[in-house]
Design an enzyme around this catalytic site. Structure first.
Site, mmCIF file in Angstrom:
data_model
loop_
_atom_site.group_PDB
_atom_site.id
_atom_site.type_symbol
_atom_site.label_atom_id
_atom_site.label_comp_id
_atom_site.label_asym_id
_atom_site.label_seq_id
_atom_site.Cartn_x
_atom_site.Cartn_y
_atom_site.Cartn_z
ATOM 1 N N LYS A 1 0.794 -1.221 0.000
ATOM 2 C CA LYS A 1 0.000 0.000 0.000
ATOM 3 C C LYS A 1 0.826 1.270 0.000
ATOM 4 C CE LYS A 1 -4.136 -1.295 -0.453
ATOM 5 N NZ LYS A 1 -4.914 -0.767 -1.583
ATOM 6 N N SER B 1 -2.557 -12.473 4.578
ATOM 7 C CA SER B 1 -2.916 -12.342 3.154
ATOM 8 C C SER B 1 -1.870 -13.028 2.272
ATOM 9 C CB SER B 1 -3.105 -10.879 2.744
ATOM 10 O OG SER B 1 -1.886 -10.229 2.558
HETATM 11 C C1 LIG Z 1 -2.785 -6.936 2.954
HETATM 12 C C2 LIG Z 1 -3.259 -6.556 1.610
HETATM 13 N N1 LIG Z 1 -3.756 -5.348 1.388
HETATM 14 C C3 LIG Z 1 -4.223 -5.016 0.149
HETATM 15 C C4 LIG Z 1 -4.172 -5.891 -0.892
HETATM 16 C C5 LIG Z 1 -4.773 -5.618 -2.223
HETATM 17 O O1 LIG Z 1 -4.610 -4.418 -2.599
HETATM 18 P P1 LIG Z 1 -5.504 -3.666 -3.601
HETATM 19 O O2 LIG Z 1 -6.195 -2.649 -2.781
HETATM 20 O O3 LIG Z 1 -4.514 -3.080 -4.532
HETATM 21 O O4 LIG Z 1 -6.477 -4.561 -4.278
HETATM 22 C C6 LIG Z 1 -3.641 -7.066 -0.708
HETATM 23 C C7 LIG Z 1 -3.524 -7.930 -1.857
HETATM 24 O O5 LIG Z 1 -2.941 -8.990 -1.820
HETATM 25 C C8 LIG Z 1 -3.207 -7.435 0.562
HETATM 26 O O6 LIG Z 1 -2.773 -8.661 0.795
#
Ligand SMILES: Cc1ncc(COP(=O)(O)O)c(C=O)c1O
Length: 333
Positions: free
Chosen positions: A47, A272
């Protein structure tokens, strides 16, 4: 957890260029599996890319003014950490609206980095759609009270979130695999990661398969969304055709591989990343495949969740931290 905030703007140059590490536990013969370790970003997750690109975009459009604007965003964690860390370095105040189910470590990091935190009683991932979500409703209501001061980047619709991956992560993966990638796996929160990487990789080679990981309903995978219980974000809808296939994953399947990956690959991974790993493990790929999964952050924020879920005791976790490989040396917590 003590804050040792990363202290200067140079850190922003470190967003992206994360390592790609071979997963020995899954690779076999000419099927090679890699993890893209996004925990190496300055504030510990994928992020940082979206946050950095959205703030830069807000400044370029003249919406964000240093020393004046307040950034407010509903988020289940990593975006909050990334926005707060990056915005602080650039001279913005940040307010984060977060579901109370997010891990205590995550909330503490956000507070320690200097944001004002509002907790709501939502499910883990903010749902999109009028009337369905407290955190989005609260952030919108606070922002509309002082529109001249507050700015919500709105990661669920902000094109700069897509661009961070289309111009950053995708090209990095293409280069790191020397154009050999055949399959790309990721979870979906806003859809920035899957659409940005998917669009770029398919432009390079239309045969690359883009595979989305879908958590069960009422899941515990911070940052992800299940499309049966939550509407698809606008950012995802814009390019959802890049997704070739979906794999479902339960909480139990994800948590079950955390220890396995630690024992076999010596990686201390997040829930995740474990969910991505579980999807890669059960998806059939042909010979001569080069598979890349996004490991969006590392395991360091999840000591309490792993103890609660009986994955690792706190002592086992502390012990694992001593021998885990490929943890970034950036101290953001
Ligand atoms: C912890 C986490 N945050 C966010 C995302 C996904 O991000 P996005 O907002 O770009 O779909 C993931 C994707 O694997 C993730 O594992």
């Amino acid at each position: 957890m003590a804050t040792k905030a990363v202290a200067n703007e140079d850190v922003l140059e470190k967003v992206g260029n994360t390592p790609l590490v071979k997963l020995d536990s899954l690779s076999q013969g000419n099927k090679i599996f890699y993890a893209k370790l996004e925990g190496h970003n300055p504030f510990g997750s994928v992020k940082d890319r979206a946050a950095f690109w959205m703030i830069k975009d807000g400044e370029e459009k003249g919406i964000l003014k240093r020393g004046h604007s307040i950034i407010i965003e509903p988020t289940s964690g990593n975006t909050g950490i990334a926005l707060t860390g990056i915005a602080n370095l650039l001279g913005y105040k940040v307010e984060i609206v977060i579901p109370e189910k997010a891990s205590n470590e995550t909330k503490e990091i956000i507070r320690n980095l200097g944001a004002k935190v509002y907790e709501t009683s939502d499910d883990l991932c903010p749902k999109v759609g009028a009337g369905t979500d407290q955190s989005i409703a609260l952030a919108t209501s606070i922002a509309s009270s002082r529109p001249d001061t507050y700015y919500s980047p709105n990661q669920y619709a902000n094109e700069a979130n897509f661009m961070g991956h289309y111009k950053g992560t995708g090209p990095e993966i293409w280069k790191q695999t020397e154009g050999k990638i055949t399959h790309f796996f990721t979870g979906v929160g806003t859809g920035g990661t899957i659409t940005g990487n998917g669009a770029f990789l398919k432009e390079k080679n239309p045969n690359v398969k883009i595979i989305g990981c879908q958590p069960q309903q009422n899941h515990l995978i911070q940052g992800w969304r299940n499309f049966e219980e939550s509407a698809k974000p606008d950012l995802f809808l814009k390019r959802e055709n890049v997704v070739d296939d979906w794999v479902s994953v339960t909480n139990a399947e994800a948590f079950a591989v955390v220890k396995e990956v630690f024992e076999k690959d010596h990686l201390l991974i997040s829930p995740s990343s474990a969910a991505v790993y579980a999807c890669m493990k059960k998806y059939e790929v042909p010979d001569d495949s080069c598979v890349v999964g996004i490991f969006a952050d590392d395991g360091r924020k999840f000591k309490s969740i792993y103890a609660q879920q009986n994955i690792m005791t706190e002592d086992e976790f502390d012990e694992a931290l001593k021998t885990a490989k490929h943890l970034s040396d950036i101290q953001y917590m």
